[in-house]
Design an enzyme around this catalytic site. Structure first.
Site, PDB file in Angstrom:
ATOM      1  N   GLU A   1      -8.780  -0.347  11.014  1.00 45.62           N
ATOM      2  CA  GLU A   1      -8.963   0.783   9.697  1.00 45.62           C
ATOM      3  C   GLU A   1     -10.252   0.705   9.409  1.00 45.62           C
ATOM      4  O   GLU A   1     -10.992  -0.401   9.161  1.00 45.62           O
ATOM      5  CB  GLU A   1      -8.712  -0.016   8.341  1.00 45.62           C
ATOM      6  CG  GLU A   1      -7.100  -0.383   7.856  1.00 45.62           C
ATOM      7  CD  GLU A   1      -6.800  -1.178   7.381  1.00 45.62           C
ATOM      8  OE1 GLU A   1      -7.011  -1.273   5.997  1.00 45.62           O
ATOM      9  OE2 GLU A   1      -6.205  -2.215   7.690  1.00 45.62           O
TER      10      GLU A   1
ATOM     11  N   HIS B   1      -4.693   3.807   7.671  1.00 44.14           N
ATOM     12  CA  HIS B   1      -4.209   2.837   7.283  1.00 44.14           C
ATOM     13  C   HIS B   1      -2.701   2.102   8.090  1.00 44.14           C
ATOM     14  O   HIS B   1      -1.884   1.856   7.949  1.00 44.14           O
ATOM     15  CB  HIS B   1      -3.880   2.096   5.724  1.00 44.14           C
ATOM     16  CG  HIS B   1      -3.188   0.270   5.825  1.00 44.14           C
ATOM     17  ND1 HIS B   1      -2.455  -0.057   6.229  1.00 44.14           N
ATOM     18  CD2 HIS B   1      -4.176  -0.243   5.332  1.00 44.14           C
ATOM     19  CE1 HIS B   1      -2.470  -1.443   6.069  1.00 44.14           C
ATOM     20  NE2 HIS B   1      -3.897  -1.348   5.421  1.00 44.14           N
TER      21      HIS B   1
ATOM     22  N   HIS C   1      -7.300  -1.528  -2.329  1.00 46.59           N
ATOM     23  CA  HIS C   1      -6.898   0.245  -1.691  1.00 46.59           C
ATOM     24  C   HIS C   1      -6.520   1.324  -2.860  1.00 46.59           C
ATOM     25  O   HIS C   1      -5.695   2.132  -2.793  1.00 46.59           O
ATOM     26  CB  HIS C   1      -5.896   0.459  -0.934  1.00 46.59           C
ATOM     27  CG  HIS C   1      -5.158  -0.780   0.288  1.00 46.59           C
ATOM     28  ND1 HIS C   1      -6.975  -0.662   1.334  1.00 46.59           N
ATOM     29  CD2 HIS C   1      -4.533  -1.512   1.223  1.00 46.59           C
ATOM     30  CE1 HIS C   1      -6.268  -1.684   1.856  1.00 46.59           C
ATOM     31  NE2 HIS C   1      -5.570  -1.506   2.668  1.00 46.59           N
TER      32      HIS C   1
END
Length: 405
Positions: free
Chosen positions: A370, A229, A155
């Protein structure tokens, strides 16, 4: 003041940001990508749509974080905060009209910082999901990234977009309300090349469509994979597990992973595996199956944390995912321009901390949808490319449609 000048000022830089901002808004205005169709009254305005700005909290350094609440005529509201450009709450009535917050989040900034690894509601970047061994090669050069997930980068690294304070301004088109958030990521941030200007627009309409539109431009060739997210629990955050909620994922294939959750490079059929959601089934139906992929995702009890290869082909009119809660009657559908979706069942929440309103956030207490390119794409030549050429515009649109029973 031109739009690009306002954007550059919001990004907090001068000349270089102005040039990137001009590229970012070049061509059709971003609003043209927001083709939601809310109903209107006789004045042409959609009734009961509103966007309200308020103070949310301050960072430990004293920086003010703002909240933008989007509301519609159906009693639905979405709260967006400028810390991480994240969804902080989603309130929606159930089939009996009882309101609940169906997104996992926190009431203050400190909890978002202390529990960064949850990524609750955040805009993820520069690269959503994992990059193997914290490195990739682009234009013949190897770029090294901080490793924050075992041997891999997750991420965007140790301080991704989820930990940034974004500039924001409200949106009101008449048929939608929303907020536009902007961020400037300097060349070399977390090891990624290029000065990158990013815009994320959240909009809500009277059809309960929450649309997220992303745009970005870089002055160097780079890689990018933005996503959101948000963890959903359609019965209400803190109400228990999501295992009885029923999911359909419009995908015949997924990208199998190794023990570090990096794709092997294969595309494998979901048929005959616990990852087959082509026919709706409860999320928990096969989550305990004796399957090595499930054990990689959650070694103790099994769980989902995989990228599905969507059949929707980037068409916003084709359903990608549908999840419903039989008890409350709430349903969320996802439509996206992206080729994949990471469906994650909050395998590592353990009830050790509280969320909004004192909710206990336990194991399997939420799921994410996602929308993204595949994990580790910069190192997988057979995956759809995540390369962004200098001066070209990156865009991505994902719509979450919330339905009554």
């Amino acid at each position: 003041m031109t739009h690009e000048s306002r954007l550059a000022r919001g990004l907090g830089l001068g000349g270089s940001a102005t040039v990137l901002a001009a590229l970012l808004v070049a061509g059709p205005a971003l609003a043209a990508n927001d083709n939601s169709s809310g109903s209107s009254d006789s004045s042409g305005q959609a009734p009961h749509l509103a966007v309200t700005e308020s103070d949310f909290d301050k960072t430990p350094q004293g920086q003010q974080i703002e909240r933008y609440q989007l509301t519609n005529r159906n009693g639905m509201s979405v709260d967006i905060i400028t810390f991480g450009a994240r969804v902080q709450a989603i309130h929606m009535p159930d089939k009996n009209g009882k309101d609940a917050d169906i997104a996992l989040g926190f009431d203050n900034v400190k909890d978002y910082i202390d529990h960064q690894s949850t990524y609750f509601g955040a805009t993820i970047g520069r690269y959503g999901n994992r990059i193997a061994n914290g490195k990739f090669k682009l234009d013949g050069k190897t770029y090294n990234l901080p490793k924050n997930n075992g041997p891999n980068t997750l991420h965007g690294g140790t301080k991704g977009f989820d930990q940034m304070i974004w500039a924001a301004s409200p949106i009101d088109t008449g048929n939608t309300v929303g907020v536009e958030l902007t961020h400037f990521s300097p060349d070399g941030t977390m090891g990624f090349p290029g000065n990158l200007a990013v815009t994320v627009r959240y909009t809500l309409d009277n059809d309960n469509d929450l649309r997220i539109h992303y745009s970005a431009v870089s002055d160097k060739d780079t890689v990018i994979n933005l996503t959101n997210h948000t963890y959903f629990n359609l019965a209400g955050a803190g109400s228990g597990t999501v295992l009885n909620q029923v999911a359909m994922i419009n995908a015949d294939q997924f990208t199998p992973i190794d023990k570090t959750l990096i794709p092997t490079g294969q595309l494998k059929s979901v048929s005959g595996t616990p990852l087959d959601f082509t026919t709706p089934k409860p999320i928990g139906q096969d989550i305990h199956a004796d399957n090595q992929q499930l054990k990689y995702a959650e070694p103790k009890q099994g769980g989902y944390d995989f990228n599905w290869v969507l059949n929707s082909d980037g068409n916003l009119n084709k359903l990608a995912v549908r999840v419903s809660d039989p008890k409350s009657g709430r349903t969320v559908e996802m439509y996206t321009t992206e080729p994949g979706v990471q469906f994650y069942t909050s395998n590592f929440l353990d009830g050790s901390f509280k969320g909004t309103n004192g909710n206990t956030l336990g194991h399997w207490g939420g799921f994410t949808l996602e929308a993204q390119h595949y994990p580790d794409s910069p190192n997988q030549s057979n995956f759809p490319s995540t390369e962004l050429k200098a001066g070209q515009k990156y865009t991505q649109t994902t719509v979450y449609k919330f339905l009554p029973e």
